[in-house]
Design a protein around this motif. Structure first.
Motif, PDB file in Angstrom:
ATOM      1  N   LEU A 297       1.939  33.102  19.231  1.00 58.70           N
ATOM      2  CA  LEU A 297       1.193  32.416  20.272  1.00 58.70           C
ATOM      3  C   LEU A 297       0.331  33.436  21.002  1.00 58.70           C
ATOM      4  CD1 LEU A 297       0.755  29.705  21.758  1.00 58.70           C
ATOM      5  CD2 LEU A 297       2.552  30.404  23.334  1.00 58.70           C
ATOM      6  N   THR A 298      -0.973  33.286  20.910  1.00 56.90           N
ATOM      7  CA  THR A 298      -1.895  34.168  21.618  1.00 56.90           C
ATOM      8  C   THR A 298      -2.414  33.429  22.839  1.00 56.90           C
ATOM      9  OG1 THR A 298      -2.551  35.260  19.570  1.00 56.90           O
ATOM     10  CG2 THR A 298      -4.014  35.521  21.455  1.00 56.90           C
ATOM     11  N   VAL A 299      -2.340  34.070  23.986  1.00 54.08           N
ATOM     12  CA  VAL A 299      -2.694  33.423  25.248  1.00 54.08           C
ATOM     13  C   VAL A 299      -3.791  34.210  25.953  1.00 54.08           C
ATOM     14  CG1 VAL A 299      -0.380  32.467  25.499  1.00 54.08           C
ATOM     15  CG2 VAL A 299      -0.894  34.669  26.533  1.00 54.08           C
ATOM     16  N   THR A 300      -4.571  33.512  26.744  1.00 52.64           N
ATOM     17  CA  THR A 300      -5.649  34.178  27.476  1.00 52.64           C
ATOM     18  C   THR A 300      -5.091  35.057  28.584  1.00 52.64           C
ATOM     19  OG1 THR A 300      -5.856  32.222  28.883  1.00 52.64           O
ATOM     20  CG2 THR A 300      -7.338  32.371  27.003  1.00 52.64           C
ATOM     21  N   SER A 301      -3.890  34.732  29.061  1.00 54.87           N
ATOM     22  CA  SER A 301      -3.255  35.493  30.131  1.00 54.87           C
ATOM     23  C   SER A 301      -1.779  35.152  30.144  1.00 54.87           C
ATOM     24  CB  SER A 301      -3.884  35.141  31.483  1.00 54.87           C
ATOM     25  OG  SER A 301      -3.027  35.453  32.549  1.00 54.87           O
ATOM     26  N   ASP A 302      -0.900  36.169  30.246  1.00 57.80           N
ATOM     27  CA  ASP A 302       0.524  35.853  30.272  1.00 57.80           C
ATOM     28  C   ASP A 302       0.911  35.134  31.562  1.00 57.80           C
ATOM     29  OD1 ASP A 302       0.073  38.146  31.758  1.00 57.80           O
ATOM     30  OD2 ASP A 302       1.959  39.099  31.226  1.00 57.80           O
TER      31      ASP A 302
ATOM     32  N   GLU B 227      -1.086  33.001  33.163  1.00 54.06           N
ATOM     33  CA  GLU B 227      -1.548  31.629  32.966  1.00 54.06           C
ATOM     34  C   GLU B 227      -0.555  30.864  32.090  1.00 54.06           C
ATOM     35  OE1 GLU B 227      -5.763  29.768  31.789  1.00 54.06           O
ATOM     36  OE2 GLU B 227      -4.752  30.751  30.115  1.00 54.06           O
ATOM     37  N   ALA B 228      -0.070  31.511  31.022  1.00 56.86           N
ATOM     38  CA  ALA B 228       0.884  30.869  30.123  1.00 56.86           C
ATOM     39  C   ALA B 228       2.190  30.545  30.847  1.00 56.86           C
ATOM     40  CB  ALA B 228       1.154  31.772  28.921  1.00 56.86           C
ATOM     41  N   THR B 229       2.648  31.481  31.688  1.00 55.12           N
ATOM     42  CA  THR B 229       3.856  31.233  32.477  1.00 55.12           C
ATOM     43  C   THR B 229       3.665  30.026  33.387  1.00 55.12           C
ATOM     44  OG1 THR B 229       4.648  33.515  32.417  1.00 55.12           O
ATOM     45  CG2 THR B 229       5.333  32.180  34.298  1.00 55.12           C
ATOM     46  N   SER B 230       2.495  29.921  34.007  1.00 54.18           N
ATOM     47  CA  SER B 230       2.201  28.775  34.877  1.00 54.18           C
ATOM     48  C   SER B 230       2.227  27.467  34.094  1.00 54.18           C
ATOM     49  CB  SER B 230       0.835  28.959  35.539  1.00 54.18           C
ATOM     50  OG  SER B 230       0.817  30.104  36.353  1.00 54.18           O
ATOM     51  N   LEU B 231       1.730  27.500  32.858  1.00 52.46           N
ATOM     52  CA  LEU B 231       1.722  26.297  32.032  1.00 52.46           C
ATOM     53  C   LEU B 231       3.139  25.892  31.620  1.00 52.46           C
ATOM     54  CD1 LEU B 231      -1.431  27.019  29.847  1.00 52.46           C
ATOM     55  CD2 LEU B 231      -1.152  25.135  31.467  1.00 52.46           C
ATOM     56  N   VAL B 232       3.997  26.894  31.374  1.00 56.25           N
ATOM     57  CA  VAL B 232       5.401  26.587  31.081  1.00 56.25           C
ATOM     58  C   VAL B 232       6.037  25.888  32.270  1.00 56.25           C
ATOM     59  CG1 VAL B 232       7.687  27.580  30.660  1.00 56.25           C
ATOM     60  CG2 VAL B 232       5.706  28.436  29.397  1.00 56.25           C
ATOM     61  N   VAL B 233       5.791  26.416  33.465  1.00 57.56           N
ATOM     62  CA  VAL B 233       6.360  25.834  34.687  1.00 57.56           C
ATOM     63  C   VAL B 233       5.871  24.404  34.885  1.00 57.56           C
ATOM     64  CG1 VAL B 233       6.411  25.981  37.210  1.00 57.56           C
ATOM     65  CG2 VAL B 233       6.729  28.042  35.828  1.00 57.56           C
TER      66      VAL B 233
ATOM     67  N   VAL C 126       9.140  22.639  22.181  1.00 56.08           N
ATOM     68  CA  VAL C 126       7.717  23.000  22.110  1.00 56.08           C
ATOM     69  C   VAL C 126       6.847  21.793  22.419  1.00 56.08           C
ATOM     70  CG1 VAL C 126       5.871  23.703  20.534  1.00 56.08           C
ATOM     71  CG2 VAL C 126       8.052  24.920  20.514  1.00 56.08           C
ATOM     72  N   GLN C 127       7.299  20.604  21.988  1.00 55.95           N
ATOM     73  CA  GLN C 127       6.517  19.385  22.199  1.00 55.95           C
ATOM     74  C   GLN C 127       6.437  18.995  23.673  1.00 55.95           C
ATOM     75  OE1 GLN C 127       8.907  19.716  19.731  1.00 55.95           O
ATOM     76  NE2 GLN C 127       7.313  20.058  18.196  1.00 55.95           N
ATOM     77  N   ASP C 128       7.385  19.443  24.487  1.00 58.10           N
ATOM     78  CA  ASP C 128       7.382  19.115  25.913  1.00 58.10           C
ATOM     79  C   ASP C 128       6.420  19.985  26.723  1.00 58.10           C
ATOM     80  OD1 ASP C 128       9.401  17.111  25.831  1.00 58.10           O
ATOM     81  OD2 ASP C 128      10.914  18.684  25.643  1.00 58.10           O
TER      82      ASP C 128
ATOM     83  N   VAL D 217       1.646  23.828  24.888  1.00 64.76           N
ATOM     84  CA  VAL D 217       1.420  25.032  24.085  1.00 64.76           C
ATOM     85  C   VAL D 217      -0.023  25.127  23.612  1.00 64.76           C
ATOM     86  CG1 VAL D 217       2.072  26.201  21.951  1.00 64.76           C
ATOM     87  CG2 VAL D 217       3.829  25.175  23.375  1.00 64.76           C
ATOM     88  N   GLN D 218      -0.631  23.995  23.280  1.00 64.26           N
ATOM     89  CA  GLN D 218      -2.002  24.033  22.766  1.00 64.26           C
ATOM     90  C   GLN D 218      -2.967  24.640  23.779  1.00 64.26           C
ATOM     91  OE1 GLN D 218      -2.851  23.331  19.660  1.00 64.26           O
ATOM     92  NE2 GLN D 218      -0.715  22.881  19.227  1.00 64.26           N
ATOM     93  N   LYS D 219      -2.706  24.426  25.080  1.00 60.35           N
ATOM     94  CA  LYS D 219      -3.581  24.976  26.115  1.00 60.35           C
ATOM     95  C   LYS D 219      -3.435  26.490  26.251  1.00 60.35           C
ATOM     96  CE  LYS D 219      -3.682  20.777  28.951  1.00 60.35           C
ATOM     97  NZ  LYS D 219      -3.390  20.207  30.278  1.00 60.35           N
ATOM     98  N   MET D 220      -2.376  27.045  25.685  1.00 63.85           N
ATOM     99  CA  MET D 220      -2.131  28.473  25.835  1.00 63.85           C
ATOM    100  C   MET D 220      -2.869  29.301  24.806  1.00 63.85           C
ATOM    101  SD  MET D 220       1.946  28.476  26.607  1.00 63.85           S
ATOM    102  CE  MET D 220       2.702  27.092  27.466  1.00 63.85           C
ATOM    103  N   LYS D 221      -3.332  28.685  23.744  1.00 57.88           N
ATOM    104  CA  LYS D 221      -4.005  29.453  22.691  1.00 57.88           C
ATOM    105  C   LYS D 221      -5.298  30.046  23.214  1.00 57.88           C
ATOM    106  CE  LYS D 221      -1.982  27.012  18.777  1.00 57.88           C
ATOM    107  NZ  LYS D 221      -2.229  26.242  17.552  1.00 57.88           N
ATOM    108  N   ALA D 222      -5.536  31.298  22.818  1.00 60.07           N
ATOM    109  CA  ALA D 222      -6.720  32.002  23.307  1.00 60.07           C
ATOM    110  C   ALA D 222      -7.991  31.310  22.841  1.00 60.07           C
ATOM    111  CB  ALA D 222      -6.702  33.450  22.802  1.00 60.07           C
TER     112      ALA D 222
END
Length: 243
Positions: A195-200, A202-208, A232-234, A237-242
């Protein structure tokens, strides 16, 4: 907990999560611990990868960090503390190396002692887990390794972390690797997720934000980790991709 307010915490240290478990109450207030990209989503990705295997023997989690990450002094200090902790076998952390592949790129990460290994042990109790990290600038990795060898880290991690500067015009892309080894149809094989993310952050915020609806409907009560209530379906994840 006393006033029955649910929480989602992104602390990276298992000792804090264990302390909260000791304070768990009878009301069953939902308190999600270690709910970020790493730790947090890494375990969920490992569970997803394990669906392709009948037996999991070994788990490798790798995290390529951005030296330009908007982590703040405390976030940087926490990661330096993790990188400089001794390994379970007593050896120095951030010394042993392993290569992960991202497309056509070969990335060298360094072995660390991460608190999430205790969580991974609960999920795959017969598998050994290994955690690896590096920053995306080779000289910075050499500097960190040298400071650890000189025992300047973790002692002076807060002082060193203050030198970290974020440049908003430059990338802070990070990549999370999960690699499982085990059996499928009686043959040894690997199952991987990246999983490549634009920002770790930002990704943490999306998990929350993905966990919030699950917490509000009380899907799981008590002190839990993200993998106990989400797949993963919950999560978005798609928004986290760079980009």
């Amino acid at each position: 907990m006393k006033v029955n307010v649910p929480t989602i915490d992104v602390n990276a240290f298992n000792t804090f999560a264990e302390r909260v478990k000791e304070l768990d109450n009878q009301q069953g207030t939902t308190n999600v611990m270690m709910a970020g990209l790493l730790p947090g989503l890494s375990v969920i990705l490992a569970i997803e990868a394990a669906k392709e295997l009948s037996i999991v023997d070994e788990v490798h989690v790798g995290f390529l960090q951005s030296a330009n990450a908007l982590a703040g002094a405390q976030g940087a200090a926490d990661m330096l503390e993790i990188a400089s902790s001794k390994l379970p076998n007593g050896h120095r952390g951030f010394k042993e190396k392993r290569v992960f592949t991202n497309g056509r790129k070969s990335l060298t990460l360094r072995k660390i002692n991460h608190s999430e290994q205790a969580v991974m042990k609960n999920v795959f109790n017969k598998a050994t887990s290994h955690y690896w990290t590096s920053w995306d600038i080779a000289p910075f990795n050499k500097l960190v390794s040298t400071l650890i060898a000189l025992r300047a880290l973790p002692k002076y991690r807060h002082l060193f972390a203050r030198f970290a500067k974020h440049r908003p015009d430059q990338s802070e892309e990070a990549t999370l690797f999960v690699e499982l080894t085990g059996l499928r149809n009686q043959k040894r094989t690997k199952s991987e997720r990246q999983l490549t993310v634009t920002s770790d952050y930002e990704a943490t915020s999306l998990v929350v934000t993905g966990l919030i609806p699950l917490v509000l409907i009380n899907k799981v009560n008590g002190v839990v980790e993200p993998w106990q209530m989400a797949t993963v379906q919950d999560l978005p994840v798609q928004k986290m991709k760079a980009k």
